[in-house]
Scaffold this active site. Structure first.
Site, short mmCIF file in Angstrom:
data_model
loop_
_atom_site.label_atom_id
_atom_site.label_comp_id
_atom_site.label_asym_id
_atom_site.label_seq_id
_atom_site.Cartn_x
_atom_site.Cartn_y
_atom_site.Cartn_z
N HIS A 188 0.93 -1.16 0.02
CA HIS A 188 0.10 0.08 -0.10
C HIS A 188 0.82 1.23 -0.13
CE1 HIS A 188 -3.23 -2.94 1.36
NE2 HIS A 188 -3.79 -2.16 0.48
N ALA A 190 2.69 4.54 -2.89
CA ALA A 190 2.36 5.24 -3.92
C ALA A 190 2.43 4.55 -5.22
CB ALA A 190 3.30 6.47 -3.93
N VAL A 191 3.09 3.54 -5.33
CA VAL A 191 3.07 2.77 -6.56
C VAL A 191 1.80 2.12 -6.82
CG1 VAL A 191 4.46 1.01 -8.24
CG2 VAL A 191 5.70 2.57 -6.28
N HIS A 192 1.33 1.55 -5.80
CA HIS A 192 -0.11 0.82 -6.13
C HIS A 192 -1.06 2.10 -6.43
CE1 HIS A 192 -3.93 -0.97 -4.97
NE2 HIS A 192 -4.14 -0.33 -4.12
N HIS A 228 -6.82 7.01 -2.89
CA HIS A 228 -7.81 6.04 -2.45
C HIS A 228 -7.14 5.17 -1.21
CE1 HIS A 228 -5.79 2.73 -4.68
NE2 HIS A 228 -6.32 1.91 -3.88
N ASP A 229 -5.91 5.15 -1.31
CA ASP A 229 -5.19 4.39 -0.01
C ASP A 229 -4.30 5.45 0.76
OD1 ASP A 229 -6.14 1.78 0.18
OD2 ASP A 229 -5.18 1.11 -1.55
N ASP A 338 -8.91 -1.07 -8.17
CA ASP A 338 -8.29 -1.34 -6.84
C ASP A 338 -7.84 -2.84 -6.89
OD1 ASP A 338 -7.21 -0.70 -4.48
OD2 ASP A 338 -9.02 -1.07 -3.30
N GLN A 389 -3.77 -15.94 -3.01
CA GLN A 389 -4.28 -15.41 -4.29
C GLN A 389 -5.47 -16.35 -5.07
OE1 GLN A 389 -3.44 -12.96 -6.25
NE2 GLN A 389 -2.19 -12.32 -4.11
ZN LIG Z 1 -5.92 0.13 -3.03
#
Ligand SMILES: [Zn+2]
Ligand SMILES: *[C@@H]1O[C@H](CO)[C@@H](O)[C@H](O)[C@H]1NC(C)=O
Ligand SMILES: *[C@@H]1O[C@H](CO)[C@@H](O)[C@H](O)[C@H]1NC(C)=O
Ligand SMILES: *[C@@H]1O[C@H](CO)[C@@H](O)[C@H](O)[C@H]1NC(C)=O
Ligand SMILES: *[C@@H]1O[C@H](CO)[C@@H](O)[C@H](O)[C@H]1NC(C)=O
Length: 465
Positions: A188, A190-192, A228-229, A338, A389
């Site tokens: 979580h 900035a790349v996400h 958003h995060d 997301d 996953q």
């Molecule tokens: Zn997210």
């Protein structure tokens, strides 16, 4: 010479500040940790224009998620104003660095920058491509993927002129957003956020949306994706609740993280005065809509959104000239963006999976260390990337993307569903091989153990009972 010296000093100072601010792992003294945690304790942004988040008034067990240090006893008081000054200085440096295009921290940046800049620009020409590699883009932009991508998208949609945005304010705002993501979070960060923004852009380009979304929708869609995060602590809501974190108390145990992301985003919007030239009513309306979009990313509410989406699709009553319906589709698009990692090509998808698992397991380690109940999803002793996953894809991602494909039956949707099924297959095969390996290994162990037993002339049966 003098300039170089001053510049190095400035760089060292900046890095020191950002080091402190992000909760670095290495500290020379316990007191600096204490100081830093106290600094974090002041919710700087929220004091500007938003209801203050009263730290200290709610007792909570403080766990510094990254350093694993428990709450330190005392350090001299740090006034909110000092912290603010420190942070704005850092930001000033960052934004001026951006405006002048001076490379951030890579000493080789001077040499590589031209080449990197060229490659980053080439990548942006294909920003609508589903194979877009955000990890690569982040390296090419020297860790500025979120600022760079969002600015590019705002620009290419013409939002800067349409909303008469001040370029300097916009860059400062974007730099603040990027900085408020915690770079030490494996997932979580900035790349996400940049990756979600890119996916959101892909969805906004889908015919049904491209034909109907207003510029206000586009602005909010991109803003919501980028924020958003914001300031995600790298642990989940149940963790915040069971550690009595002040955010859980503040948001009454409900969408704790999402509320925090939203309020942080609004705090930054107001602090940067990016929209201050708009009528108050419009501004408040945009803040509300931003919140409603970000809150939709709360995965625990997925079923509500999903059944509403299904009902609309069954009744065929979605009408995108209706603002409320457009907003609903933006919520769904953001939710898809997301959790779209499993719909990316295997190479990218696998990297994201490993990162998110690393973050989960880190939480599990903290829980174990502090004798809290270990969240099953976060338990590295009983869970694996493949298992996590496969469950995530089956129960969360597939149901959503099946409906999205019904809504937007395009090549992109087919591509995403194709990757999703291949990736799931990939994890299953990996898991099966692993299991075969493990059972073969334990088989061998058993055989050799049996041999040992035989050589010691012990009865075979005694081993098992
Ligand atoms: Zn997210
Ligand atoms: C930290 O500061 C306190 C006083 O505030 C002092 O007594 C203590 O020795 C310091 N500890 C270290 C490790 O510097
Ligand atoms: C994004 O990066 C490219 C290449 O590094 C650079 O040319 C461009 O100015 C950057 N854009 C912004 C908004 O920083
Ligand atoms: C949040 O949940 C915790 C643990 O279940 C509980 O102790 C606390 O009272 C709850 N807080 C609110 C505001 O509901
Ligand atoms: C199976 O075990 C072998 C040797 O122990 C190892 O080289 C290989 O990577 C393992 N394969 C998997 C899928 O774990």
């Amino acid at each position: 010479m003098g300039i170089v010296l001053i510049w190095s000093l400035v760089m060292i100072l900046t890095r020191w500040i950002s080091h402190k601010r992000r909760g670095a792992i290495s500290y020379d003294s316990e007191n600096q940790t204490a100081l830093y945690i106290r600094m974090l304790d002041v919710r700087v942004r929220s004091q500007v224009g938003f209801e203050p988040e009263p730290r200290g008034s709610h007792p909570y067990l403080y766990v510094d998620f990254r350093t694993l240090h428990s709450r330190p006893q005392s350090a001299g008081p740090v006034s909110a104003r000092n912290v603010r000054r420190l942070l704005s200085f850092q930001r000033y440096l960052h934004s001026s660095r951006f405006i002048r295009g001076i490379p951030a921290s890579n000493p080789l940046g001077y040499i590589l920058d031209d080449d990197y800049t060229g490659q980053a620009k080439l990548m942006l020409e294909k920003v609508g491509n589903w194979n877009f590699d955000m990890f690569l883009f982040d390296r090419l932009t020297n860790g500025n993927s979120l600022v760079n991508l969002t600015f590019h998208l705002f620009n290419s949609y013409g939002l800067i002129e349409l909303f008469q945005l001040d370029m300097v304010k916009l860059r400062r705002f974007l730099v603040m957003i990027q900085e408020d993501y915690r770079s030490l979070n494996p997932y979580h960060n900035a790349v996400h956020a940049a990756d979600v923004t890119q996916a959101m852009y892909c969805y906004l380009q889908e015919p049904k949306l491209a034909e109907t979304m207003t510029s206000c929708d586009l602005l909010l869609g991109l803003l919501a994706a980028a924020t958003h995060d914001l300031d995600h602590p790298g642990v989940n809501q149940p963790f915040l609740i069971k550690t009595n974190h002040y955010l859980a108390a503040l948001y009454k145990n409900s969408s704790v993280l999402e509320n925090h992301h939203w309020k942080s985003a609004v705090g930054l919007l107001r602090e940067s005065a990016l929209l201050s030239h708009l009528p108050t009513e419009d501004r408040l309306n945009m803040e509300e809509r931003l919140g409603s979009l970000i809150l939709a990313t709360d995965i625990s509410r997925q079923n509500n959104y999903l059944s509403e989406f299904r009902t609309h699709l069954d009744k065929r009553d979605l009408c995108l000239t209706n603002g409320r319906h457009r907003h609903f589709i933006l919520q769904i698009a953001l939710k898809c963006a997301d959790i779209c990692n499993p719909c990316r090509p295997w190479k990218l998808s696998k990297l994201w999976s490993e990162k998110v698992t690393e973050e989960f397991f880190h939480q599990g380690d903290i829980e174990r260390k502090h004798h809290l109940e270990v969240t099953p999803l976060c338990d590295r002793q009983s869970n694996s990337v493949a298992n996590i996953q496969i469950g995530f894809m089956t129960y969360v991602v597939e149901p959503l993307f099946v409906e999205w494909s019904r809504f937007s039956d395009t090549r992109l949707s087919q591509t995403m569903m194709g990757h999703l099924s291949l990736n799931k297959q990939g994890w299953k095969e990996g898991r099966d091989k692993q299991e075969a390996n493990t059972s073969r290994a334990s088989e061998e162990q058993r055989t050799s153990a049996a041999k040992d037993s035989n050589s010691k002339e012990l009865p075979q049966g005694s081993k098992r009972s």
